[in-house]
Design a protein around this motif. Structure first.
Motif, mmCIF file in Angstrom:
data_model
loop_
_atom_site.group_PDB
_atom_site.id
_atom_site.type_symbol
_atom_site.label_atom_id
_atom_site.label_comp_id
_atom_site.label_asym_id
_atom_site.label_seq_id
_atom_site.Cartn_x
_atom_site.Cartn_y
_atom_site.Cartn_z
ATOM 1 N N PRO A 89 31.741 77.943 96.909
ATOM 2 C CA PRO A 89 31.609 77.529 95.581
ATOM 3 C C PRO A 89 30.215 76.736 95.172
ATOM 4 C CG PRO A 89 33.586 76.464 96.496
ATOM 5 C CD PRO A 89 33.039 77.539 97.537
ATOM 6 N N GLU A 90 30.068 75.520 95.834
ATOM 7 C CA GLU A 90 29.061 74.881 95.700
ATOM 8 C C GLU A 90 27.672 75.365 95.876
ATOM 9 O OE1 GLU A 90 29.970 73.589 99.979
ATOM 10 O OE2 GLU A 90 31.112 74.482 98.351
ATOM 11 N N LYS A 91 27.449 76.410 96.203
ATOM 12 C CA LYS A 91 26.226 77.166 96.497
ATOM 13 C C LYS A 91 25.832 77.774 95.095
ATOM 14 C CE LYS A 91 25.317 75.978 100.741
ATOM 15 N NZ LYS A 91 24.220 74.974 101.038
ATOM 16 N N ASN A 92 26.900 77.948 94.287
ATOM 17 C CA ASN A 92 26.445 78.124 92.760
ATOM 18 C C ASN A 92 25.693 79.677 92.620
ATOM 19 O OD1 ASN A 92 26.615 77.750 89.907
ATOM 20 N ND2 ASN A 92 24.992 76.225 89.897
ATOM 21 N N HIS A 93 26.368 80.766 93.315
ATOM 22 C CA HIS A 93 25.929 81.904 93.169
ATOM 23 C C HIS A 93 25.900 82.491 91.847
ATOM 24 C CE1 HIS A 93 26.256 81.845 97.497
ATOM 25 N NE2 HIS A 93 25.296 82.607 97.670
ATOM 26 N N ALA B 193 25.164 81.142 89.026
ATOM 27 C CA ALA B 193 23.858 80.697 88.480
ATOM 28 C C ALA B 193 22.650 81.674 88.873
ATOM 29 C CB ALA B 193 23.338 79.314 88.469
ATOM 30 N N GLN B 194 22.797 82.236 89.996
ATOM 31 C CA GLN B 194 21.740 83.094 90.500
ATOM 32 C C GLN B 194 21.607 84.544 89.667
ATOM 33 O OE1 GLN B 194 21.926 83.167 94.569
ATOM 34 N NE2 GLN B 194 21.644 80.967 95.073
ATOM 35 N N VAL B 195 22.939 84.889 89.545
ATOM 36 C CA VAL B 195 23.038 86.093 88.987
ATOM 37 C C VAL B 195 22.655 86.098 87.400
ATOM 38 C CG1 VAL B 195 24.811 88.050 88.257
ATOM 39 C CG2 VAL B 195 24.912 86.817 90.601
ATOM 40 N N GLU B 196 22.980 85.007 86.797
ATOM 41 C CA GLU B 196 22.947 84.556 85.393
ATOM 42 C C GLU B 196 21.205 84.605 85.244
ATOM 43 O OE1 GLU B 196 24.939 80.957 84.607
ATOM 44 O OE2 GLU B 196 26.786 81.956 84.290
ATOM 45 N N ALA C 114 36.430 86.833 98.423
ATOM 46 C CA ALA C 114 36.881 87.048 96.826
ATOM 47 C C ALA C 114 35.786 86.726 95.878
ATOM 48 C CB ALA C 114 38.125 86.157 96.658
ATOM 49 N N ARG C 115 34.954 85.355 96.350
ATOM 50 C CA ARG C 115 33.830 85.288 95.682
ATOM 51 C C ARG C 115 32.639 86.238 95.479
ATOM 52 N NH1 ARG C 115 35.488 79.690 96.810
ATOM 53 N NH2 ARG C 115 35.145 79.838 98.830
ATOM 54 N N VAL C 116 32.503 86.960 96.828
ATOM 55 C CA VAL C 116 31.619 88.053 96.688
ATOM 56 C C VAL C 116 32.081 88.986 95.921
ATOM 57 C CG1 VAL C 116 30.440 89.823 98.093
ATOM 58 C CG2 VAL C 116 30.737 87.679 99.100
ATOM 59 N N GLU C 117 33.254 89.624 95.886
ATOM 60 C CA GLU C 117 33.605 90.589 94.892
ATOM 61 C C GLU C 117 33.686 89.993 93.234
ATOM 62 O OE1 GLU C 117 34.450 93.428 95.942
ATOM 63 O OE2 GLU C 117 33.831 92.890 97.712
ATOM 64 N N THR D 298 20.316 77.252 94.099
ATOM 65 C CA THR D 298 20.764 76.718 92.612
ATOM 66 C C THR D 298 21.950 75.805 92.796
ATOM 67 O OG1 THR D 298 22.425 78.656 92.728
ATOM 68 C CG2 THR D 298 20.208 78.898 91.169
ATOM 69 N N MET D 299 22.032 75.312 94.020
ATOM 70 C CA MET D 299 23.117 74.346 94.382
ATOM 71 C C MET D 299 22.561 72.967 93.635
ATOM 72 S SD MET D 299 24.547 72.858 97.725
ATOM 73 C CE MET D 299 25.554 71.315 97.949
ATOM 74 N N ILE D 300 23.507 72.447 93.012
ATOM 75 C CA ILE D 300 23.385 71.064 92.418
ATOM 76 C C ILE D 300 23.592 70.004 93.540
ATOM 77 C CG2 ILE D 300 23.873 69.414 90.518
ATOM 78 C CD1 ILE D 300 24.816 71.752 88.984
ATOM 79 N N ASP D 301 22.473 69.106 93.592
ATOM 80 C CA ASP D 301 22.462 68.093 94.535
ATOM 81 C C ASP D 301 22.733 68.508 96.082
ATOM 82 O OD1 ASP D 301 22.280 66.060 92.967
ATOM 83 O OD2 ASP D 301 24.247 65.693 92.235
ATOM 84 N N GLU D 302 21.907 69.757 96.374
ATOM 85 C CA GLU D 302 22.267 70.152 97.597
ATOM 86 C C GLU D 302 21.310 69.072 98.504
ATOM 87 O OE1 GLU D 302 22.538 72.059 100.605
ATOM 88 O OE2 GLU D 302 21.658 73.682 99.510
ATOM 89 N N HIS D 303 22.262 68.749 99.760
ATOM 90 C CA HIS D 303 21.830 67.588 100.688
ATOM 91 C C HIS D 303 20.730 68.009 101.163
ATOM 92 C CE1 HIS D 303 23.957 70.505 103.010
ATOM 93 N NE2 HIS D 303 24.840 70.540 102.178
#
Length: 500
Positions: free
Chosen positions: A316-320, A322-325, A358-361, A400-405
């Motif tokens: 979830p934190e990778k924020n995919h 936002a990439q599609v948007e 499930a996130r992929v779907e 697009t991850m926010i605060d990617e370490h």
């Protein structure tokens, strides 16, 4: 009466502790027997244990783990590495093969042992839909108890971010502990988002919109921050992967709370401090993750296809989303790209479990709702050669991850000649996509509109400017984030001094 009950419980606990420690010699002999170590050589052998429940996930954190293990195997022939893994669906041989396939890292089975843990579900997100941080931390302590009951090494290194396990390891094993931290379990940024009531994946809208719930969560975070700081202080050495992570970890190491200090004095953890006085480091040490760029640096920098490539696990934190948007916004604002069937968004990443699947779907459905499904391609659990193929022909590398370490994937983009477009935060902003010789090595954005404009800007670069940008990014990445630099930093971290 209360005193008698307390005395009985304490006696039982001490008896169990003695049983675990005294039985470890037999377990150690059995382990060395399995690895074929002769009786005459056993006294000189030392065992380093890595706590990494998802060691077979194939992400950037796993590259760090296996590079460290391979380095120890190559330079310390008398050290056995034990990996505490929750991957019960894989064998030692299968994991070693996957490490070779995914990372091109060779592991020697003769000095590597796995202890497979049965309770990994206790650290899974899905197990704790509420109070996730606390639940996972308690779960990690139960998992560490299982680990120490199975085998106590000479040195314990948490390489996945479970600092609360240090309490259990110190209690049951009485051994030194250390950490490689990819991302702080809690940070001041997280507290700020709750305090300012920002809605994110870690701060649901139902909470951020309520003053009462936000106040309650802030108190919960205050307590958790305090407990996390105490856990970290048990480690005499802490490695971190970026300047962003270092600033947060160093702040947490110095965190103080007078009220909670007073209450802490009456907890069992205070008794543990009496027997094992913490020797915390004054600061953490940056050891940038390794990036194997040997094949990537040979990719041609010219004649790239109009592919926007994302390499990230489907977490979830990778924020995919936002990439599609952002990609949909590109096609909306610049409809000429919709007519260009060569323009595409490729989401390449690992799927660890049913939640990731499930996130992929969900992402597939989202692409369909935004009418971009024919332009969006999913590559799930790709082998290393397939990932290299996509890197060799893509134009843009997206994160697009926010605060990617940190972002090993971003270093891979740059080494492969793929122009990075990342979120303007964390490691990508402060450590990776920064000017080299005074000139840019990539771009940053924060909104779908900004990402779309940046995609268009990259696609519109003239050939000479494009090649110069790709070259700068490659030279910087290879120079700064090599495997050799990682190994040097690992050697200087102080871990070896703790191995008695």
């Amino acid at each position: 009466m209360l005193f008698s009950i307390t005395a009985i419980l304490l006696t039982i606990a001490l008896a169990r502790l003695y049983q675990i420690r005294s039985g470890n010699k037999l377990r150690r002999d059995a382990l060395l027997d399995e690895l074929g170590v002769s009786v005459s050589d056993r006294n000189q052998k030392r065992v380093v244990g890595f706590f990494h429940p998802y060691c077979n996930a194939g992400g950037g954190g796993e590259r760090v783990l296996w590079t460290a293990v391979a380095f120890i195997q190559r330079t310390e022939p008398d050290i056995i590495t034990v990996v505490y893994s929750g991957d019960t669906d894989a064998t030692k041989e299968e994991i070693i093969r996957k490490v070779k396939s995914r990372f091109d890292i060779e592991l020697a089975p003769s000095t590597l042992h796995f202890i497979f843990l049965q309770k990994r579900h206790l650290v899974a997100d899905a197990t704790w839909p509420r109070f996730t941080l606390l639940g996972q931390s308690i779960g990690s302590m139960v998992l560490a108890w299982e680990a120490m009951c199975a085998f106590i090494p000479d040195l314990y290194i948490d390489s996945m971010g479970y600092a609360f396990t240090f309490h259990v390891v110190k209690l049951l094993g009485g051994i030194p502990v250390g950490a490689y931290v990819h991302y702080p379990t809690i940070s001041t940024d997280m507290l700020t988002r709750v305090r300012t009531r920002q809605s994110t994946y870690a701060n649901a809208g139902a909470i951020s919109s309520s003053n009462v719930l936000s106040t309650g969560k802030l108190l919960y975070y205050r307590l958790f921050m305090y407990l996390y700081s105490h856990a970290l202080r048990r480690a005499p050495f802490i490695m971190v992967n970026s300047s962003w992570t270092k600033s947060h970890i160093d702040s947490i190491l110095q965190h103080m709370d007078t009220l909670l200090d007073y209450l802490y004095f009456f907890t069992p953890l205070a008794l543990l401090d009496f027997f094992y006085r913490p020797n915390p480091p004054r600061a953490s040490r940056i050891v940038y993750p390794p990036c194997d760029t040997r094949e990537m640096i040979n990719f041609s920098l010219g004649h790239r296809e109009r592919i926007i490539l994302s390499i990230a696990q489907f977490r979830p934190e990778k924020n995919h989303k936002a990439q599609v948007e952002a990609f949909a916004k590109l096609l909306e604002v610049y409809p000429q790209y919709r007519d260009d069937k060569s323009v595409k968004l490729v989401l390449l990443g690992g799927s660890r479990n049913a939640d990731d699947a499930a996130r992929v779907e969900q992402l597939r459905s989202m692409a369909k709702q935004l009418h971009v499904e024919e332009y969006v391609h999913f590559v799930v659990n790709a082998e290393y050669p397939e990932m290299l193929d996509w890197l060799s022909k893509s134009s843009i590398g997206l994160s697009t991850m926010i605060d990617e370490h940190f972002g090993i994937n971003i270093v891979e983009y740059m080494a492969a000649g793929v122009i990075p477009v990342t979120h303007a935060s964390g490691g990508p902003l402060n450590d990776i996509v920064i000017p080299f010789n005074g000139r840019p090595t990539g771009f940053h954005a924060t909104t779908p509109e900004m990402y779309a404009e940046t995609f268009h800007k990259v696609f519109s670069l003239d050939e000479e400017e494009e090649i110069e940008l790709r070259t700068r990014a490659r030279v910087w990445a290879v120079q700064r984030f090599s495997q050799e630099e990682f190994e040097k930093g690992w050697s200087e971290s102080g871990w070896r001094a703790e191995l008695r």
